[in-house]
Structure formats: C-alpha cells, structure tokens
Design an enzyme around this catalytic site. Structure first.
Site, short mmCIF file in Angstrom:
data_model
loop_
_atom_site.label_atom_id
_atom_site.label_comp_id
_atom_site.label_asym_id
_atom_site.label_seq_id
_atom_site.Cartn_x
_atom_site.Cartn_y
_atom_site.Cartn_z
CB ALA A 232 37.62 6.54 64.08
CE LYS B 65 42.19 19.91 68.35
NZ LYS B 65 43.11 20.34 67.28
CB SER C 214 35.16 15.82 60.88
OG SER C 214 36.18 16.73 60.59
CD1 TRP D 37 31.49 19.71 62.95
CD2 TRP D 37 29.96 21.13 62.17
NE1 TRP D 37 31.41 20.77 63.82
CE2 TRP D 37 30.48 21.66 63.37
CE3 TRP D 37 28.97 21.86 61.49
CZ2 TRP D 37 30.05 22.87 63.90
CZ3 TRP D 37 28.55 23.06 62.02
CH2 TRP D 37 29.09 23.55 63.22
CD GLU E 176 26.42 11.73 50.20
OE1 GLU E 176 27.42 12.44 50.16
OE2 GLU E 176 26.03 11.18 51.24
CG HIS F 180 31.92 18.72 49.64
ND1 HIS F 180 30.92 19.31 48.90
CD2 HIS F 180 31.38 17.60 50.18
CE1 HIS F 180 29.82 18.58 49.01
NE2 HIS F 180 30.08 17.54 49.78
NE ARG G 4 32.32 14.50 48.04
CZ ARG G 4 32.04 14.05 49.27
NH1 ARG G 4 33.00 14.03 50.18
NH2 ARG G 4 30.85 13.63 49.58
CG HIS H 12 34.67 17.41 52.57
ND1 HIS H 12 33.82 17.95 53.52
CD2 HIS H 12 34.20 16.15 52.31
CE1 HIS H 12 32.87 17.06 53.81
NE2 HIS H 12 33.09 15.97 53.10
CD GLU I 256 39.38 13.57 57.59
OE1 GLU I 256 38.41 13.74 58.36
OE2 GLU I 256 39.75 14.42 56.75
NE ARG J 6 35.77 10.83 52.36
CZ ARG J 6 34.55 11.33 52.55
NH1 ARG J 6 33.53 10.55 52.80
NH2 ARG J 6 34.35 12.63 52.48
CB SER K 140 34.67 9.14 55.75
OG SER K 140 33.57 9.97 55.55
CG LEU K 141 30.25 9.39 59.35
CD1 LEU K 141 28.78 9.81 59.41
CD2 LEU K 141 30.90 9.54 60.71
C1 SIN Z 1 28.24 15.34 52.00
O1 SIN Z 1 27.21 15.24 52.67
O2 SIN Z 1 28.28 15.81 50.87
C2 SIN Z 1 29.52 14.87 52.59
C3 SIN Z 1 29.51 13.42 52.79
C4 SIN Z 1 30.90 12.89 52.82
O3 SIN Z 1 31.86 13.66 52.84
O4 SIN Z 1 31.06 11.68 52.79
#
Ligand code: SIN
Length: 571
Positions: free
Chosen positions: A28, A47, A54, A57, A127, A252, A301, A364, A388, A399, A404-405
């Site tokens: 972002a 920082k 995040s 990752w 997903e 998660h 989720r 998560h 986020e 979510r 999110s990305l």
């Molecule tokens: C995941 O890969 O399970 C996480 C993806 C997400 O948090 O949107």
C-alpha cells in the site's frame, strides 16, 4: 486504566520537508509513493527495511476477475458473503472492478505471475470463500515477495526517497486559517540496527499517508512478521481519531504448528493448499469441515478457523492444540507449487508429499483499522490511510482471501494519484507539539504477558468471562507502566514511586506501547459487541443479530481512557 497520548522521546534535533510522507513500505505504502512521485517529493518512512512488513510474506496472491467465465458480480458476492454483513457494497464493487487493472499494472511494472502449465495465460487458483479460480500467484507461494520486489524497484527507480530505521512516533498537528485541525507532519525516532534511539526529528508534509499494516504481533502466535505491531492504529488513536471494527481479527486456520512453546511469527500454510484439494483432519483422523459448510475445506476463513478451534477444544485423539492438513494427494508436485511451505515443512522434519502437516489457527489479518475511503481519505484533513491499517468497508467482519494485496495496490495507487493531482494546503505545526511531559512506555519484558493474555482470552473463540479477564490483566499492565522516559532522554524511572527501572525510548518500547494500546482497544470493542459475526465469535452470544449489523468505533479521550461508540441501544 489510562493509555499514553503520545510516545515518549527526546526533543527533536532535525527537520525535513516533503510534499508527501508515507509511513510504511509494504504494497500500500509503496503504491502510494510511486503514484505520487512523478510530480511530488515523496518520502517513505520505514522503521526497519523496505521488506520488513507483511507484504513480503503473503503466499496466496492477488484476487481479481481474469477468467472470462468469472464475473465482477461473482467476486462482489463472494466478498460480501465472507464479510458477514459489514462490508460496504459500493466500495467492494469499486475495488473488485479495479482489481484486474491493478494486476495488469503490476505486470507492466515487471511483476512475474505464474503462467498456466504449457500456456502463456496466467494461472488462477482458488482460496476459501471464492466461487471461482481468480487468484494470481508468483513463484508458487512467493506472491508477496514478488509484489514487494516489483514495488521496491519501481519506487526507488522513480526517485522516491526512503528513510530506514525510522520509527513514526506521533502525528504533528497544525491549524488551518479557518481554525480546522490538519496534519502538519510526523515525529520520527531514528534508531540504529538494534532499535536503539539515535535521534528524533520532524518531517513536515502537506499529506501524511499511514500504511503501517496490522497488529498480528499483539498475539502470541501469528503469521505476521515481527514488525507488525499496530503502530498506525495506535498513532491514530493518540491523535484523537477513532478506529473501526478492531474486534475483527482474522485468524488463519492453517498456520504451521511447531510445538506448544512456539511463539511469534509462524509459517503460513496457504489457503491455496486447500485450493489444490488439501483436507483438514483432527488427530483422531476424522475430517473437520465435512458437513460444517457447503464449501467444506474451502469455506470462508472465519468458518474454518472456528470449526478447527471447536474441534481442538474436544481434544480428539488427546490432542487439543493442533490438527492436520493433508495435501499428500499432490505428491511431489507440492514442492514446485509451494516451495516456501515445503521448506518450512522440511525444517520440522516433514515431507508434505507424504506427511500430514500439523496446523492451528493463528492471528493473520486486521479487518478493521483507521476508517478511510478507498482513496485513503480519513476524517482528519491531510491524513490518509491505506492497506491493512485502514478500514474502508471492503473487508467487513471477515476479509475474503487474497483481497488484501489487491486492496493495497488499488487504494495505494488511488491515494498517490490523488495527491499527485492536488495536495492539501500547508499548515504549520502547533507550537506546543513537543510536549515536555514524559508519558510512560511499556517495559518490553511485559510484552510477553500482553501477548499471552490476548492469545488465551481474545482468540478465535471469546466470551464475557475471557474478555473481562483480558481487560483486567491489560489494565494491570497499563497501570504498572510507571518508570517512564524523560523527554530530555537523561533521567529515567520515577524515584517517588520507587521505580529504578529505566524504560528508555527505543523501537522495542515504542512497539510494546503501541501493541498494548491496540490490545486494550480490541478488547473494549470485543466486549461491547455482544453477538457473533465474521471473525468475532462469542460462546455467550453465539448468533449474529440484525441490530448489530453496525460498526463500532473506539477512541481515546484526553485522559487516555478508551471509549467505544456505535453499539445499538440496549432493548
Ligand atoms: C493465504 O495464502 O492463505 C493467505 C492469503 C491471504 O491472507 O489473503
């Protein structure tokens, strides 16, 4: 219990000025900097180093409608369903409509997304909660790292300046000629690589964009890296803004379980593994999701995490702290599709092609945050929030995976583009912004307690008894914050209180104080919301209630007391 209204630090000794300052260096923040840069001076403040947040990752990828058999309406519907009644449908539609463009934009910047085997087309996976395959990924499960690399290179190449090891302490406010409060800049604590304070300065700017991410590190176990400590949300609270929906922390369902004593960041086992057909089992070998939801292992989720938590509480096979994810049907194909997860499995002596993977839910994603429009605008002129750290109405109470990305790219680019077109007027900082008071900081030794309290009492399943225990324990920790730092940086501890322990301003003490602030806000909101919805599940109020289809705002009053607004009238 009172919380500090500013982070203690010595007086500033330097000043810099930019058109736009961006706090945070994930998808972002960098998208905002990149879009503003062609015509604005832009400083990214991190920082740590650029990739410490995040984004780096993220495994799954970015959700967007790219398959001709999928539709924008499908993606909107899936997002609203996952959000459990608290999404803003108009904002969701805006996001989903722009999602394909944002993915193509990243590709033009150089992001390499995985192609379908033997084809030029981008591979799309699925997903939890998605009705269609619509998630683009990179390097198998290294999607976030590719987005981070692309944006790092693009932003630096475009001339965005970066200030590393620079902790954004507090917003500096000013007053316009009309008497309106407006952001004038931000106080920065410059540290060394160990997080020790080197100097304090002020960056003045016409616009401050907060993109500091979430607060997963408030829990003992999380998929988030160590830098994710709620700095933006705590800063907003101290500046007098309210934060929204902070009770909705997404857990998660499949974070790798590495033993009862493992704390801090844990390896994620992407939902895309279930998208490829993996199945959850308990320790007695029984399926967990069969019969729980029509989408079974690919249910949203919140549903999967709650089901896993309930099953663990029954301790099948005598095991109450983890379950198992079986992806062995993929055989050795797993290694190539999920290289990071393969690596994490090997570290604990497992082979995902033949072994079931031990997993448990862990914190998560923060669905709530600073209330903002999708172009980042907040209630405070000159202050913008994206990614986020923000609460735009896209995620609601839970979510949808991989939105999110996408949101970070869409919202970050929008705010940057808007600031390229037009900046707020300049205001001078209020003369008293360097308050000589030395408010207390959290002793880092007590952070472990904060995290243990949050994981024990404010996890996937909550109730009034657990939440009031958390409130009491956090209150005791907050009230124990005595020996504070002096702003001169010379004397520490309060001798009248017999406290000899120095609590010096440093990255760790600022982070700890921010995490405690967020924890108290979250518990207050979770106690106030007397229903279950999305990722806020209470055993004493197991159902959702129509009256509660509303948002809660948490704020800090002048004395540092937490207040919660927005609850429906009782009766
Ligand atoms: C995941 O890969 O399970 C996480 C993806 C997400 O948090 O949107």
């Amino acid at each position: 219990m009172t919380l500090p209204r500013r982070l203690a630090a010595p007086a500033s000794t330097w000043e810099r000025d930019f058109d736009v300052v961006i706090l945070g260096s994930g998808a972002a923040g960098l998208s905002a900097a990149l879009a503003a840069r062609p015509v604005r001076s832009a400083l990214v403040v991190t920082k740590d180093v650029l990739s410490a947040g995040s984004t780096q990752w993220a495994q799954g990828g970015l959700a967007g409608v790219l398959d001709p058999t999928d539709t924008i309406e499908n993606h909107v519907r899936d997002t609203l369903t996952a959000g459990a009644g608290l999404c803003d449908e108009a904002v969701v539609r805006e996001l989903v409509t722009e999602a394909p463009k944002s993915i193509r934009y990243l590709m033009r910047l150089g992001a390499a997304f995985d192609p379908e085997q033997g084809s030029q087309d981008i591979a799309l996976t699925r997903e939890g909660g998605h009705s269609h395959n619509r998630i683009v990924h990179s390097g198998g499960d290294r999607s976030g790292a590719e987005v981070q690399r692309t944006l790092d290179e693009s932003a630096i190449g475009a001339g965005v300046e970066v200030l590393s090891r620079a902790f954004a302490l507090d917003l500096v406010l000013g007053t316009t000629s009309d008497g309106e409060r407006q952001v004038a800049g931000v106080r920065i604590g410059q540290t060394n690589a160990d997080g020790q304070l080197v100097s304090v300065g002020v960056v003045t700017a016409r616009a401050v964009v907060v993109a500091c991410g979430g607060y997963g590190q408030v829990f003992a176990s999380t998929s988030n890296p160590p830098a994710v400590t709620g700095d933006g949300v705590a800063m907003a609270l101290r500046a007098g803004l309210s934060v929204t929906d902070v009770e909705f922390v997404q857990f998660h369902p499949t974070v790798m379980w590495r033993g009862p004593d493992a704390t801090g960041q844990q390896a994620l086992v992407s939902e895309a593994v279930r998208g490829e057909g993996a199945i959850l089992f308990d320790a007695a070998g029984e399926r967990i999701m069969a019969g729980v939801h029509p989408q079974e292992d690919l249910a949203p989720r919140d549903v999967v995490s709650a089901a896993v938590s309930r099953r663990m509480a029954e301790a099948p096979g005598g095991v109450d702290d983890h379950v198992f994810l079986d992806a062995t049907h993929m055989g050795e194909r797993f290694y190539e599709r999920f290289p990071s997860i393969t690596e994490a499995c090997r570290e604990i002596g497992l082979d995902p092609a033949v072994d079931r993977i031990p997993v448990a839910p862990a914190a998560h994603y923060a669905c709530g945050g600073i209330r903002a429009e999708l172009n980042g605008r907040t209630s405070l002129p000159g202050l913008f929030a994206v990614g986020e750290v923000s609460s735009t109405g896209v995620h609601g109470a839970n979510r949808l995976a991989s939105n999110s990305l996408t949101e970070s790219i869409v919202a970050g680019t929008r705010v940057g583009r808007d600031l390229a077109w037009e900046l707020p007027d300049k205001v001078r900082p209020d003369p008293d912004f360097e308050d000589p008071m030395a408010p207390p900081l959290l002793d880092p030794a007590r952070l472990r307690e904060v995290r243990a309290v949050m994981s024990r009492h404010v996890g996937v399943i909550r109730n009034e008894m657990s939440l009031s225990s958390a409130a009491g324990a956090l209150g005791a920790i907050a009230n124990g914050m005595t020996g504070s730092a002096s702003t001169s940086g010379e004397s520490f501890g309060d001798p009248e209180l017999g406290d000899k322990t120095p609590v010096r301003p440093s990255r760790r003490t600022w982070e700890g104080t921010n995490l405690l602030t967020v924890a108290v806000a979250m518990v207050a909101a979770a106690r106030a919301r007397t229903e279950s919805r999305g990722c806020h599940r209470r055993t004493d109020y197991p159902e959702s209630s129509d009256a509660w289809q509303t948002h809660l705002d948490v704020s800090l009053d002048a004395a540092g007391e937490v207040a919660v607004d927005g609850a429906p009238d009782a009766g």
